[in-house]
Design a protein around this motif. Structure first.
Motif, PDB file in Angstrom:
ATOM      1  N   VAL A  43       0.731  -1.295   0.073  1.00  0.00           N
ATOM      2  CA  VAL A  43       0.182   0.127   0.089  1.00  0.00           C
ATOM      3  C   VAL A  43       1.112   1.763   0.282  1.00  0.00           C
ATOM      4  O   VAL A  43       0.232   2.039  -1.039  1.00  0.00           O
ATOM      5  N   ALA A  44       1.954   1.071   0.676  1.00  0.00           N
ATOM      6  CA  ALA A  44       3.096   2.068   1.307  1.00  0.00           C
ATOM      7  C   ALA A  44       3.200   2.263  -0.375  1.00  0.00           C
ATOM      8  O   ALA A  44       3.714   4.035  -0.809  1.00  0.00           O
ATOM      9  N   LEU A  45       4.174   1.349  -0.350  1.00  0.00           N
ATOM     10  CA  LEU A  45       4.234   1.871  -3.008  1.00  0.00           C
ATOM     11  C   LEU A  45       3.902   2.564  -3.526  1.00  0.00           C
ATOM     12  O   LEU A  45       3.907   2.959  -3.849  1.00  0.00           O
ATOM     13  N   VAL A  46       2.362   1.837  -3.167  1.00  0.00           N
ATOM     14  CA  VAL A  46       1.912   2.474  -4.309  1.00  0.00           C
ATOM     15  C   VAL A  46       1.013   3.706  -4.407  1.00  0.00           C
ATOM     16  O   VAL A  46       0.835   4.568  -5.433  1.00  0.00           O
ATOM     17  N   LEU A  47       0.940   3.767  -3.311  1.00  0.00           N
ATOM     18  CA  LEU A  47       0.502   5.514  -3.589  1.00  0.00           C
ATOM     19  C   LEU A  47       1.847   6.128  -3.262  1.00  0.00           C
ATOM     20  O   LEU A  47       1.904   7.896  -3.243  1.00  0.00           O
ATOM     21  N   GLU A  48       3.358   5.670  -2.755  1.00  0.00           N
ATOM     22  CA  GLU A  48       4.468   6.573  -3.357  1.00  0.00           C
ATOM     23  C   GLU A  48       4.834   6.350  -4.498  1.00  0.00           C
ATOM     24  O   GLU A  48       5.122   7.888  -5.461  1.00  0.00           O
ATOM     25  N   LEU A  49       4.610   5.722  -5.468  1.00  0.00           N
ATOM     26  CA  LEU A  49       5.021   5.630  -6.544  1.00  0.00           C
ATOM     27  C   LEU A  49       3.028   6.640  -7.458  1.00  0.00           C
ATOM     28  O   LEU A  49       3.737   7.328  -8.572  1.00  0.00           O
ATOM     29  N   ILE A  50       2.435   6.619  -7.787  1.00  0.00           N
ATOM     30  CA  ILE A  50       1.427   7.297  -7.787  1.00  0.00           C
ATOM     31  C   ILE A  50       1.966   9.525  -7.138  1.00  0.00           C
ATOM     32  O   ILE A  50       1.968   9.697  -8.119  1.00  0.00           O
ATOM     33  N   LEU A  51       2.530   9.762  -6.401  1.00  0.00           N
ATOM     34  CA  LEU A  51       2.782  10.180  -5.710  1.00  0.00           C
ATOM     35  C   LEU A  51       3.969  11.225  -7.013  1.00  0.00           C
ATOM     36  O   LEU A  51       4.511  11.820  -6.202  1.00  0.00           O
ATOM     37  N   PHE A  52       5.436  10.482  -6.923  1.00  0.00           N
ATOM     38  CA  PHE A  52       6.677  10.283  -7.408  1.00  0.00           C
ATOM     39  C   PHE A  52       6.303  11.246  -8.555  1.00  0.00           C
ATOM     40  O   PHE A  52       7.548  12.546  -8.556  1.00  0.00           O
ATOM     41  N   PRO A  53       5.846  11.616  -9.627  1.00  0.00           N
ATOM     42  CA  PRO A  53       5.248  12.499 -10.565  1.00  0.00           C
ATOM     43  C   PRO A  53       5.462  13.983 -10.355  1.00  0.00           C
ATOM     44  O   PRO A  53       5.837  14.713 -10.767  1.00  0.00           O
ATOM     45  N   PHE A  54       4.775  13.916  -9.363  1.00  0.00           N
ATOM     46  CA  PHE A  54       4.612  15.165  -8.451  1.00  0.00           C
ATOM     47  C   PHE A  54       6.125  15.825  -7.898  1.00  0.00           C
ATOM     48  O   PHE A  54       6.224  17.176  -7.329  1.00  0.00           O
ATOM     49  N   ALA A  55       6.514  15.173  -7.887  1.00  0.00           N
ATOM     50  CA  ALA A  55       7.774  15.938  -7.414  1.00  0.00           C
ATOM     51  C   ALA A  55       9.206  16.541  -8.164  1.00  0.00           C
ATOM     52  O   ALA A  55      10.171  17.285  -7.032  1.00  0.00           O
ATOM     53  N   GLY A  56       8.822  16.580  -8.888  1.00  0.00           N
ATOM     54  CA  GLY A  56       9.577  17.557 -10.001  1.00  0.00           C
ATOM     55  C   GLY A  56      10.658  16.874 -10.469  1.00  0.00           C
ATOM     56  O   GLY A  56      11.605  17.329 -11.119  1.00  0.00           O
ATOM     57  N   VAL A  57      10.661  15.433 -10.550  1.00  0.00           N
ATOM     58  CA  VAL A  57      12.002  14.931 -11.212  1.00  0.00           C
ATOM     59  C   VAL A  57      11.497  14.753 -12.112  1.00  0.00           C
ATOM     60  O   VAL A  57      10.953  13.481 -12.672  1.00  0.00           O
ATOM     61  N   GLY A  58      12.535  14.490 -13.204  1.00  0.00           N
ATOM     62  CA  GLY A  58      12.121  14.040 -14.896  1.00  0.00           C
ATOM     63  C   GLY A  58      12.762  12.459 -14.197  1.00  0.00           C
ATOM     64  O   GLY A  58      13.311  11.674 -13.824  1.00  0.00           O
ATOM     65  N   TRP A  59      11.818  11.595 -14.912  1.00  0.00           N
ATOM     66  CA  TRP A  59      11.952   9.561 -15.081  1.00  0.00           C
ATOM     67  C   TRP A  59      13.440   8.879 -15.264  1.00  0.00           C
ATOM     68  O   TRP A  59      14.058   8.782 -14.704  1.00  0.00           O
ATOM     69  N   ARG A  60      14.059   9.900 -16.218  1.00  0.00           N
ATOM     70  CA  ARG A  60      15.202   9.423 -16.432  1.00  0.00           C
ATOM     71  C   ARG A  60      16.731   9.913 -15.126  1.00  0.00           C
ATOM     72  O   ARG A  60      16.988   9.001 -15.041  1.00  0.00           O
ATOM     73  N   GLU A  61      16.585  11.008 -14.336  1.00  0.00           N
ATOM     74  CA  GLU A  61      16.906  10.490 -13.178  1.00  0.00           C
ATOM     75  C   GLU A  61      16.551   9.687 -12.175  1.00  0.00           C
ATOM     76  O   GLU A  61      17.898   9.709 -11.402  1.00  0.00           O
ATOM     77  N   TRP A  63      15.196   7.179 -12.458  1.00  0.00           N
ATOM     78  CA  TRP A  63      16.151   5.536 -12.836  1.00  0.00           C
ATOM     79  C   TRP A  63      17.118   5.437 -12.403  1.00  0.00           C
ATOM     80  O   TRP A  63      18.400   4.572 -11.826  1.00  0.00           O
ATOM     81  N   VAL A  64      17.887   6.705 -13.040  1.00  0.00           N
ATOM     82  CA  VAL A  64      20.010   6.730 -12.666  1.00  0.00           C
ATOM     83  C   VAL A  64      19.689   6.539 -11.153  1.00  0.00           C
ATOM     84  O   VAL A  64      21.077   6.004 -10.528  1.00  0.00           O
ATOM     85  N   ARG A  65      19.279   6.995 -10.545  1.00  0.00           N
ATOM     86  CA  ARG A  65      18.865   7.721  -9.183  1.00  0.00           C
ATOM     87  C   ARG A  65      18.724   6.365  -8.649  1.00  0.00           C
ATOM     88  O   ARG A  65      19.244   6.015  -7.242  1.00  0.00           O
ATOM     89  N   THR A  66      17.874   5.701  -8.698  1.00  0.00           N
ATOM     90  CA  THR A  66      17.366   4.115  -7.725  1.00  0.00           C
ATOM     91  C   THR A  66      17.918   3.692  -8.119  1.00  0.00           C
ATOM     92  O   THR A  66      16.940   2.096  -7.358  1.00  0.00           O
TER      93      THR A  66
END
Length: 262
Positions: A43-61, A63-66
């Motif tokens: 549940v925590a992971l799903v909610l986090e993945l929903i909110l990640f796009p609003f963090a202002g971090v591009g998808w490329r960065e 994946w590179v960081r995580t």
């Protein structure tokens, strides 16, 4: 710095006080540390993945960081699946390896748990400037200024540490002493870098003392660290994710407190 990096560090999310990011990541991680079950972590992971796009971090960065997290989580789960506590039906057994229903369930919970704890921490701190974090810890959390400034100075030296290592490597190659004996070369470079770091640290400590960084009186700050509505909103989001995950685990009967268990 790429365009994505620049956007991540200049967007609205980057201007949120790092203390709020630290508090939000702590609120998310706390219940997941106390329990080991699939439901709360999922549940925590799903909610986090929903909110990640609003963090202002591009998808490329992102994946590179995580990518180390995505690599470490399955490896951790594999270890638990092979050597975890066996219970239920045993599917495979060989020497110390025993794969059972219980170990597979623990492996799945561990996989989701690692992702749910590590991913928000990485995403939240991509945009954190060390100086802003030090200002927040000293002015808002009220940590000792001497400790905070010393840690900040040490962190700022990491870049110089890497530059010194590259300079030593190039110097040794120019002198013809870096062509063979990798272990011996590494030990020699490590010792030389240790001596150089001690000398630089001593000079830095003396300079900071001379400028009054170690004075016992209350110091002033060049930049004020504030904690406003955006910061409280982020903390509330972290608390909501944590509360939702705990509630789901309790309602489904999967809540499994591991703190203090033998």
């Amino acid at each position: 710095m790429t365009q994505l990096d620049a956007h991540a560090r200049t967007g609205g999310f980057a201007r949120i006080n790092p203390v709020a990011k630290l508090a939000a990541s702590g609120l998310i991680a706390l219940p997941l540390i106390l329990t080991l079950d699939v439901v709360s972590a999922a549940v925590a992971l799903v909610l986090e993945l929903i909110l990640f796009p609003f963090a202002g971090v591009g998808w490329r960065e992102f994946w590179v960081r995580t990518w180390p997290v995505w690599l470490a989580a399955p490896l951790t789960a594999l270890t638990i699946a092979l050597y975890g506590e066996a219970s239920g039906q045993v599917h495979f057994e060989w020497l110390f390896v025993r794969v059972s229903d219980g170990s597979l369930a623990l492996a799945a919970a561990t996989l989701l748990r690692v992702l749910a704890i590590a991913l928000p921490s990485v995403v939240l701190f991509i945009t954190v400037d060390p100086t802003d974090l030090a200002d927040g810890l000293a002015q808002i959390v009220r940590l000792p200024a001497r400790f905070v400034l010393g840690a900040l100075a040490g962190l700022r030296m990491v870049g110089l540490f890497l530059d010194d290592w590259r300079a030593l490597e190039l110097a040794r190659r120019a002198r013809g002493v870096a062509d063979r004996g990798r272990i011996r070369r590494f030990a020699g470079m490590a010792f030389a870098l240790l001596v150089l770091s001690i000398r630089r640290g001593s000079k830095l400590a003396t300079a900071m003392e001379a400028r009054g960084f170690g004075a016992p009186i209350s110091r002033t700050w060049a930049r004020a660290s504030t904690f406003g509505r955006r910061e409280w909103l982020l903390v509330a989001i972290g608390a909501a994710i944590s509360l939702t995950a705990v509630t789901a685990a309790v309602l489904t009967g999967s809540w499994n407190v591991i703190l203090g268990s033998s």
